[in-house]
Design an enzyme around this catalytic site. Structure first.
Site, mmCIF file in Angstrom:
data_model
loop_
_atom_site.group_PDB
_atom_site.id
_atom_site.type_symbol
_atom_site.label_atom_id
_atom_site.label_comp_id
_atom_site.label_asym_id
_atom_site.label_seq_id
_atom_site.Cartn_x
_atom_site.Cartn_y
_atom_site.Cartn_z
ATOM 1 N N ASP A 74 0.837 -1.195 0.000
ATOM 2 C CA ASP A 74 0.000 0.000 0.000
ATOM 3 C C ASP A 74 0.873 1.248 0.000
ATOM 4 O OD1 ASP A 74 0.700 -0.656 2.720
ATOM 5 O OD2 ASP A 74 -0.763 0.846 3.398
ATOM 6 N N GLU A 141 0.023 -0.703 6.007
ATOM 7 C CA GLU A 141 1.073 -0.019 6.764
ATOM 8 C C GLU A 141 0.911 1.492 6.732
ATOM 9 O OE1 GLU A 141 4.954 1.665 7.924
ATOM 10 O OE2 GLU A 141 3.829 1.969 6.062
#
Length: 386
Positions: A74, A141
């Protein structure tokens, strides 16, 4: 033919995986690693009030030792895409640099790790030289880190699998490849100090109790004495007040409450609970029973951790020095990372690319750095199992 970290990273960059979207990045990794003989698991975790997050775990081999590469696909939002020199999800190469959101943080690190592992497997008949290699990848994250790495680790642990060591490919280097290995991170604690007084007219202070006086006194007391002196692995803990507010827009009104917001970056001289107790003790001493106050702490999963220098950190440092010619500093500076979760399962170090352009417009990585990092990872893998 060696695996190409540039090609792998470009494919990942072309996946618009803005957190928490998967964007095709995990699907690409699944196809790539399954073709190399990995067993792949895609796990979606959720929690009320949060976004569902897709995560990825792939392993080849069944025996110890078990080395895992961790990371996240991500990425943060791109900002104004028109401000980019090249499309943020184009994977364009210009003047020896690869452009794209996540090039540094941290699709480039994942691309290098995949390339290095594929090369190691190809050199040993399609299997690890001995032991097991895995990839522990999250899509959470850059968000609140609730439905990503911590839950994926719990799931793997519930399967009875154990890690011996982990390399997290976050952009650890400060200025150039090879200057820094992160062996730990400070913890982070956010909170409010709230002082309650009595509202009144400024012309009649005897009828009121101004909380501004109290909060100033408590802030001074909390900042006047160091939290600790630091140690061999960490700099001293640091407290910063970032705002003081009474919500008052009128000059002739004594407020009834004053709030101060703070953050503490703390070392392993403290735990979250011992640090909260220390703040309470110091504030009570300064208040002397005459100031009504309370702390409200925000929930935190950002605890402190350190991987003590030893054979594993030495192995990584030697691979870095041989490839770059630089002896890397073993550092615990910077913000938080998913290593704070991994440390509860095995020793972990962070080593990746140079973080100069992470989260910035025109995020990019030199092609030479991708090839150097792949060489470093390959040396680590070969020697870890050799």
């Amino acid at each position: 033919m060696p695996a190409d970290p540039v090609a792998i990273t470009r494919e990942l960059l072309r996946c618009p995986s803005v957190t928490p979207a998967e964007g095709g990045a995990l699907s690409y990794l699944e196809t790539t690693l399954k073709a190399a003989g990995f067993t792949v698991h895609r796990k979606v975790f959720s929690e009320p009030g949060t976004d569902d997050v897709e995560n990825f775990y792939a392993r080849i081999g069944t025996e110890a030792p078990h080395l895992t590469f961790a990371g996240h696909t991500d990425v943060v939002p791109t900002g104004d895409e028109k401000a980019w020199k090249h499309p943020p999800f184009g994977g364009d190469i210009d003047n020896g640099e690869l452009y794209g959101r996540g090039a540094v943080d941290m699709k480039g690190g994942i691309g290098c790790a995949v390339a290095a592992v594929l090369d190691h497997l190809a050199a040993h008949g399609g299997r690890p030289q001995k032991g097991s290699i895995s990839f522990l990848i999250t899509g959470d994250e850059e968000s609140i880190a609730v439905n990503g790495t911590p839950k994926l680790l719990q799931w793997v642990d519930g399967m009875g699998e154990k890690f011996d060591h982990c390399i997290l490919g976050e952009p650890s280097n400060q200025e150039e490849m090879g200057d820094t290995i992160k062996i730990g991170r400070r913890g982070s604690l956010n909170g409010h100090l709230i002082v309650t007084g009595k509202q009144g007219h400024v012309a009649y202070p005897q009828r009121a109790d101004n909380p501004v006086r109290g909060i100033v006194k408590l802030i001074d007391a909390l900042l006047s004495e160091p939290l600790d002196a630091g140690n061999a692995n960490f700099q001293p803990s640091n407290m910063e007040f970032v705002s003081v507010d009474v919500g008052n827009k009128t000059v002739n009104l004594i407020p009834g409450e004053a709030r101060a917001m703070f953050n503490i970056r703390f070392n392993d001289c403290h735990t979250l609970e011992s640090l909260k107790a220390l703040l309470q003790q110091r504030a009570e001493k300064a208040a002397g029973g005459k100031i009504k106050f309370e702390f409200k702490f925000q929930p935190s999963n950002a605890g402190v951790f350190v991987t003590k220098p030893g054979p594993f950190t030495e192995l990584v440092a030697n691979a870095v020095k041989e490839t770059t010619g630089r002896a890397p500093a073993l550092s615990t500076t910077g913000g938080t990372s998913d290593a704070r979760f991994i440390t509860h399962y095995c020793p972990v170090v962070e080593f990746g690319l140079v973080g100069q352009t992470m989260h910035a417009i025109d995020e990019r990585v030199p092609i030479a750095d991708l090839r150097a990092l792949t060489t470093i990872y390959r040396k680590i893998v070969d020697r870890y199992f050799g």
